[in-house]
Design a protein around this motif. Structure first.
Motif, mmCIF file in Angstrom:
data_model
loop_
_atom_site.group_PDB
_atom_site.id
_atom_site.type_symbol
_atom_site.label_atom_id
_atom_site.label_comp_id
_atom_site.label_asym_id
_atom_site.label_seq_id
_atom_site.Cartn_x
_atom_site.Cartn_y
_atom_site.Cartn_z
ATOM 1 N N ALA A 65 12.851 5.312 9.117
ATOM 2 C CA ALA A 65 12.584 6.485 8.282
ATOM 3 C C ALA A 65 12.983 6.218 6.828
ATOM 4 O O ALA A 65 12.262 6.581 5.888
ATOM 5 N N GLN A 66 14.136 5.581 6.631
ATOM 6 C CA GLN A 66 14.568 5.252 5.267
ATOM 7 C C GLN A 66 13.590 4.286 4.604
ATOM 8 O O GLN A 66 13.277 4.423 3.416
ATOM 9 N N ALA A 67 13.098 3.313 5.370
ATOM 10 C CA ALA A 67 12.136 2.350 4.820
ATOM 11 C C ALA A 67 10.835 3.050 4.441
ATOM 12 O O ALA A 67 10.243 2.764 3.393
ATOM 13 N N LEU A 68 10.375 3.977 5.284
ATOM 14 C CA LEU A 68 9.171 4.746 4.950
ATOM 15 C C LEU A 68 9.365 5.514 3.655
ATOM 16 O O LEU A 68 8.458 5.602 2.823
ATOM 17 N N ALA A 85 -1.646 2.452 16.217
ATOM 18 C CA ALA A 85 -2.052 1.432 15.245
ATOM 19 C C ALA A 85 -3.168 0.531 15.797
ATOM 20 O O ALA A 85 -3.926 -0.082 15.040
ATOM 21 N N LEU A 86 -3.264 0.453 17.149
ATOM 22 C CA LEU A 86 -4.282 -0.385 17.765
ATOM 23 C C LEU A 86 -5.530 0.402 18.155
ATOM 24 O O LEU A 86 -6.559 -0.177 18.497
ATOM 25 N N ALA A 87 -5.446 1.733 18.089
ATOM 26 C CA ALA A 87 -6.524 2.567 18.604
ATOM 27 C C ALA A 87 -7.817 2.384 17.834
ATOM 28 O O ALA A 87 -8.920 2.430 18.384
ATOM 29 N N ASP A 88 -7.721 2.153 16.514
ATOM 30 C CA ASP A 88 -8.909 2.084 15.666
ATOM 31 C C ASP A 88 -9.365 0.656 15.414
ATOM 32 O O ASP A 88 -10.294 0.426 14.654
ATOM 33 N N GLU A 89 -8.658 -0.318 15.975
ATOM 34 C CA GLU A 89 -9.005 -1.717 15.708
ATOM 35 C C GLU A 89 -10.148 -2.169 16.619
ATOM 36 O O GLU A 89 -10.330 -1.648 17.688
ATOM 37 N N GLU A 98 4.416 -5.039 14.073
ATOM 38 C CA GLU A 98 3.542 -3.870 14.112
ATOM 39 C C GLU A 98 4.177 -2.700 13.353
ATOM 40 O O GLU A 98 3.496 -1.951 12.645
ATOM 41 N N VAL A 99 5.496 -2.554 13.481
ATOM 42 C CA VAL A 99 6.219 -1.508 12.738
ATOM 43 C C VAL A 99 6.114 -1.774 11.233
ATOM 44 O O VAL A 99 5.856 -0.860 10.442
ATOM 45 N N PHE A 100 6.297 -3.047 10.834
ATOM 46 C CA PHE A 100 6.208 -3.384 9.408
ATOM 47 C C PHE A 100 4.816 -3.091 8.857
ATOM 48 O O PHE A 100 4.665 -2.601 7.734
ATOM 49 N N ARG A 101 3.791 -3.413 9.669
ATOM 50 C CA ARG A 101 2.428 -3.143 9.216
ATOM 51 C C ARG A 101 2.207 -1.647 9.005
ATOM 52 O O ARG A 101 1.562 -1.231 8.033
ATOM 53 N N ALA A 102 2.762 -0.838 9.911
ATOM 54 C CA ALA A 102 2.622 0.612 9.785
ATOM 55 C C ALA A 102 3.305 1.113 8.518
ATOM 56 O O ALA A 102 2.748 1.943 7.786
ATOM 57 N N ILE A 103 4.496 0.597 8.228
ATOM 58 C CA ILE A 103 5.205 1.009 7.010
ATOM 59 C C ILE A 103 4.390 0.625 5.774
ATOM 60 O O ILE A 103 4.266 1.394 4.826
ATOM 61 N N GLY A 104 3.799 -0.571 5.819
ATOM 62 C CA GLY A 104 2.966 -1.013 4.702
ATOM 63 C C GLY A 104 1.749 -0.138 4.506
ATOM 64 O O GLY A 104 1.406 0.237 3.374
ATOM 65 N N ARG A 105 1.090 0.215 5.603
ATOM 66 C CA ARG A 105 -0.107 1.054 5.498
ATOM 67 C C ARG A 105 0.218 2.434 4.958
ATOM 68 O O ARG A 105 -0.630 3.079 4.332
ATOM 69 N N LEU A 106 1.438 2.903 5.222
ATOM 70 C CA LEU A 106 1.829 4.252 4.801
ATOM 71 C C LEU A 106 2.524 4.276 3.445
ATOM 72 O O LEU A 106 2.993 5.322 3.008
ATOM 73 N N SER A 107 2.590 3.119 2.773
ATOM 74 C CA SER A 107 3.415 3.012 1.562
ATOM 75 C C SER A 107 2.934 3.882 0.412
ATOM 76 O O SER A 107 3.713 4.202 -0.483
ATOM 77 N N GLN A 108 1.665 4.268 0.401
ATOM 78 C CA GLN A 108 1.161 5.127 -0.679
ATOM 79 C C GLN A 108 0.871 6.539 -0.184
ATOM 80 O O GLN A 108 0.144 7.293 -0.820
ATOM 81 N N SER A 109 1.455 6.876 0.958
ATOM 82 C CA SER A 109 1.097 8.134 1.613
ATOM 83 C C SER A 109 2.260 9.121 1.636
ATOM 84 O O SER A 109 3.431 8.739 1.608
ATOM 85 N N HIS A 110 1.903 10.411 1.706
ATOM 86 C CA HIS A 110 2.891 11.487 1.890
ATOM 87 C C HIS A 110 2.790 12.051 3.300
ATOM 88 O O HIS A 110 3.376 13.094 3.595
ATOM 89 N N ILE A 111 2.051 11.387 4.173
ATOM 90 C CA ILE A 111 1.696 11.941 5.474
ATOM 91 C C ILE A 111 2.913 12.042 6.398
ATOM 92 O O ILE A 111 3.870 11.278 6.284
ATOM 93 N N THR A 112 2.863 13.024 7.310
ATOM 94 C CA THR A 112 3.930 13.215 8.291
ATOM 95 C C THR A 112 3.905 12.079 9.322
ATOM 96 O O THR A 112 2.840 11.648 9.754
#
Length: 469
Positions: free
Chosen positions: A178-181, A465-469, A149-163
């Motif tokens: 944080a470094q991976a993000l 990550a599960l709230a919108d699924e 689930e953490v990996f999926r979140a990092i992937g979803r944020l890979s093109q983002s500048h979001i906090t």
């Protein structure tokens, strides 16, 4: 047919040689003994054995000198040093000289035999080509569902500048995430600056974050760029954000809103382009309720939340993590990587790991230094990890395990235990209920005794990550 291992014994005490010869009289061991080290040296250099047992104090060439001479041409030969003078100096001298193990006299013959067999196994492992671990990520390791689930979140944020806000106990690896993000973001070519709020004195925090002008306070002999300026165009990771004092929270809020700030003692605004990743082990919502954290700053930081599980919640990752950390420690210490036996690996997966991944990493570094053979046995583990009593068990008494966790946490100086425990308790129940209902939230809410709206609200906070699924 089993290969026969050659063992050489060197001791000027005839009784010791006799005892060892008989203790080692095994079908797969060929034993040769010598009274003098100089005589043994000639034979060993001509035909090195698999294991050497030697006394330290002997007439003529002593055991340490014998070991030093042998290591010049046979550095991998396991040497077991025996001595009746079992003092610190003898032990230190033995290990500094490269001894495989230290055996004080009088010794148990079964212990001596076990050590010799370990030495034989070590010698054979040395001769075999070392297996190179494959597929070990340089960033984060995790096959457990919670880590996926953490990996999926990092992937979803890979093109983002979001906090992003990262939640997790101490030692779970928040800075690595944080470094991976950062590394997988559009800012990967910019700087990544990490700052731990809990480690900075309150009176220096604003200067650390925003810098200061020359003469701004006593000791400010020159202008200094703060962490915000240093991370311009990149990412600023603020660890333990819950420990930030109220006045600094106000300044941080202004920077997030306006993208500019003033250095301490300055009058010219400094504009920066920085992505903020914050992390905490605390329950920020409770801090907000208690008036210890600004609600408007909380909402600015809590745009996307990533939760890191405890190591005890991802036990299936422990063998691979241990392999990775043992390889890292070996590289750091310029030695050969240790290998866990199946029993040691199984033992590690059953421990509670209150210090999480960081504790496992430190244990692997300890083993690289302290375990005598290449193969790590359960008895090689630090004493505090050999006893498996109190280990968390899926089939055991969860209330007892929970009580032991609270005892350990309080003994370690943790505070605000409810802020740590309640969200994790609710998160585990939600995940389990959703698993049983195949992800159907209405049925999961009913299983938990909540209304659908309550479950939706909890998901947004605890498992976004599960709230919108």
């Amino acid at each position: 047919m089993t290969d026969v291992a050659r063992i050489v014994i060197v001791d000027d005490d005839r009784a010791i040689r006799w005892v060892l010869e008989r203790a080692l009289a095994q079908p797969d061991l060929d034993v040769q003994s010598f009274e003098r080290a100089d005589t043994a040296l000639e034979q060993i250099l001509r035909q090195p054995p698999d294991v050497l047992l030697t006394d330290i104090r002997m007439p003529g060439l002593d055991g340490l000198d014998l070991m030093a001479r042998i290591r010049e041409s046979h550095p991998d030969l396991p040497v077991i040093v025996m001595t009746a003078h079992s003092d610190l100096d003898s032990a230190v001298a033995s290990y500094q000289g490269g001894a495989f193990e230290y055996l004080p006299k009088p010794f148990d013959v079964d212990e001596a035999l076990a050590l010799v067999r370990r030495g034989v196994a070590h010698a054979r492992e040395r001769r075999a080509p070392a297996a190179v671990p494959e597929g070990l990520s340089a960033e984060i390791i995790g096959e457990a569902p919670a880590m996926q689930e953490v990996f999926r979140a990092i992937g979803r944020l890979s093109q983002s500048h979001i906090t992003v806000m990262i939640n997790g106990e101490s030692g779970t690896g928040k800075e690595r995430v944080a470094q991976a993000l950062h590394q997988h973001s559009p800012r990967h070519n910019g700087p990544f600056i990490a700052l731990n709020m809990a480690a900075i004195p309150k009176d220096l925090m604003e200067s650390e974050l925003f810098g200061h002008e020359k003469g701004a306070f006593t000791g400010a002999t020159s202008q200094r760029r703060g962490r915000f300026e240093q991370s311009d165009g990149g990412t600023l990771f603020l660890d333990e954000i819950g420990d930030m004092p109220a006045e600094t929270q106000t300044r941080l809020l202004r920077v997030l809103a306006d993208g500019e700030f003033y250095r301490v003692g300055g009058h010219t605004p400094v504009k920066v382009d920085v992505r903020i990743i914050a992390a905490t082990h605390q329950h920020l919502e409770r801090l907000v309720e208690d008036g210890r954290f600004r609600e408007d700053l909380f909402h600015r930081l809590n745009v996307i939340r990533i939760h890191l599980p405890r190591l005890s919640e991802r036990r299936e990752d422990i063998p691979r993590l241990a392999q990775h950390f043992l390889a890292d420690a070996a590289k750091e210490l310029a030695t050969e990587p240790k290998v866990l036996t199946q029993e040691a690996e199984q033992h590690l997966t059953q421990l509670p790991w209150p210090g999480n991944v960081r504790q496992l990493e430190n244990t692997c570094r300890w083993l690289t230094v302290m375990a005598s053979g290449r193969e790590v046995l359960v008895e090689d583990l630090p004493p505090e990890l050999r006893d498996i009593e109190g280990t968390e068990s899926a089939g055991g008494d969860w209330r007892g395990a929970f009580r032991e966790w609270a005892d350990r946490a309080l003994a370690a100086g943790h505070t605000h235990l409810l802020e740590e425990a309640v969200p994790d308790f609710e998160r585990i129940l939600i995940e389990t209920a959703l698993k049983h209902t195949g992800g159907r939230k209405g049925e999961a809410a009913e299983l938990l005794g909540w209304g659908r709206n309550t479950l939706t609200r909890k998901l947004k906070v605890l498992l976004p990550a599960l709230a919108d699924e």
